[in-house]
Design a protein around this motif. Structure first.
Motif, short mmCIF file in Angstrom:
data_model
loop_
_atom_site.label_atom_id
_atom_site.label_comp_id
_atom_site.label_asym_id
_atom_site.label_seq_id
_atom_site.Cartn_x
_atom_site.Cartn_y
_atom_site.Cartn_z
N VAL A 153 0.84 -1.20 0.00
CA VAL A 153 0.00 0.00 0.00
C VAL A 153 0.88 1.25 0.00
N ASN A 154 1.92 1.24 0.80
CA ASN A 154 2.81 2.41 0.88
C ASN A 154 3.49 2.69 -0.46
N ILE A 155 3.94 1.64 -1.13
CA ILE A 155 4.60 1.83 -2.43
C ILE A 155 3.60 2.31 -3.48
N ALA A 156 2.35 1.82 -3.43
CA ALA A 156 1.33 2.31 -4.36
C ALA A 156 1.12 3.80 -4.19
N SER A 157 1.15 4.26 -2.93
CA SER A 157 1.02 5.70 -2.68
C SER A 157 2.20 6.47 -3.26
N ARG A 158 3.41 5.90 -3.12
CA ARG A 158 4.60 6.55 -3.70
C ARG A 158 4.53 6.55 -5.23
N MET A 159 3.96 5.52 -5.82
CA MET A 159 3.79 5.48 -7.27
C MET A 159 2.92 6.65 -7.74
N GLU A 160 1.93 6.98 -6.93
CA GLU A 160 1.04 8.09 -7.30
C GLU A 160 1.75 9.43 -7.16
N THR A 161 2.43 9.64 -6.04
CA THR A 161 3.05 10.96 -5.80
C THR A 161 4.17 11.26 -6.78
#
Length: 363
Positions: free
Chosen positions: A309-317
């Motif tokens: 989940v954390n990496i998915a958020s970083r993919m977005e930012t």
């Protein structure tokens, strides 16, 4: 007023007899017992009076000119409003066949003229009481049906609310009284989406303008979600989170999430910020293991936890406006024949170092 004027009416009785003497005697006798009496002298008059207001009981002479009591009874039983009204036949004949005919057409009793006063009053009282009980039972049935319908409607609204908050399979588990504990899902795909320059737009415009913008945007996104085998996890401000492969397994979860993401990019076409500038979004996607389950009791939510989940958020930012950026783990799962994939290269992720990412477009 006299005390007699407060006497409750015991029942409404329609008396049908073409012999005026009999009609007067019956009317006076029943009125003295507290009944409301409506005397008529013919079958057509009886049908008209019953249609105007259904009585509690009909005392019906059999032998009348023009229309017999049998015919009157048959017509009463054919009408919805009067079919349940009890009919006591009256006749000077004491033949068995006459009595059989009376019961065949729907009569509940048969009395022979001349009347025995106490016997007739007892029969009238019995059938008026039975009619009152019948109405009470019918009222109770209608009340029970209304309560059942209201309960079913309330259950439907409760289910709709629960299904709007939780995945259907999870909601059904809770409805059955079973708890939903956190569970490990070895492979899911998570999507994060946000609005480009949302912070500036939120500070430069009224909360109502921003709220209306998010309402229009999320309405479009929610409609897209319904068309794909994915689940909307939550919305926080301008952040919209979706997952595939959880809680219901789906071997094509990565493709499903990419399809949703590309639909979301197309859905914002034509939308604008309060400034009038085109609305733009960023989307990031990552795949991997998560822990998922229901959190909270008063307002339960289905949540995902883990590094995926954390990496998915970083993919977005770290994505670019109007682009879908996916991680290498998602790239390994999607069907390359379905998309146009562009390798972006190494991207620095906060707290994660460099990771290889890809932009995905529709073919």
């Amino acid at each position: 007023m006299s005390e007699k004027s407060y006497q409750p009416v015991r029942g409404d009785i329609l008396v049908v007899d073409d012999t005026l003497v009999n009609l007067r005697i019956l009317t006076e006798m029943l009125a003295a017992q507290g009944y409301k009496v409506r005397p008529v002298t013919s079958g057509p008059q009886a049908l008209q009076a019953a249609a105007a207001a259904a009585p509690d009981l009909v005392l019906l002479d059999i032998n009348m000119p023009g229309m017999t009591g049998y015919e009157v009874c048959q017509q009463l039983k054919a009408q919805t409003d009067t079919r349940d009204v009890p009919v006591i036949f009256m006749s000077a004949r004491d033949e068995v066949l006459d009595k059989i005919r009376a019961f065949e057409v729907g009569g509940v009793d048969y009395v022979t003229k001349p009347f025995h006063l106490e016997e007739l009053l007892a029969r009238v009282a019995t059938h008026v009481s039975l009619r009152a009980l019948q109405r009470q039972l019918e009222d109770a049935r209608l009340l029970a049906e209304s309560a059942a319908a209201a309960l079913a409607d309330e259950k439907r609204r409760s289910d709709d609310l629960l299904y709007s908050m939780l995945p259907q399979s999870v909601a059904n588990t809770l409805r059955e009284g079973r708890s939903v504990v956190g569970d490990h899902y070895p492979q899911v795909t998570v999507l994060f989406c946000d609005i480009v320059d949302y912070t500036r737009a939120a500070s430069d415009h009224s909360p109502l303008e921003v709220f209306e913008l998010l309402g229009r945007l999320y309405t479009r996104f929610d409609a897209l979600i319904e068309r794909h085998p994915v689940y909307k996890i939550e919305t926080v401000g301008d952040c919209y989170v979706v997952a595939g492969g959880v809680p219901d397994p789906n071997p094509r979860h990565a493709d499903a999430i990419c399809d949703v993401a590309l639909d979301m990019l197309e859905a914002v076409d034509g939308m604008a910020l309060p400034t009038g500038a085109p609305l733009q979004i960023r989307i990031g996607v990552n795949s991997g293991p998560v822990v998922a389950g229901v959190v909270g009791t008063k307002m339960p939510r289905f949540c995902l936890y883990g590094d995926t989940v954390n990496i998915a958020s970083r993919m977005e930012t770290t994505s670019q406006p109007m682009h879908l950026q996916i991680s290498q783990s998602t790239h390994a799962l999607i069907d390359p024949s379905r998309y146009q994939i562009e390798e972006r290269g190494e991207v620095a992720l906060k707290g994660r170092g460099n990771m290889r990412t890809y932009f995905v477009r529709r073919r």
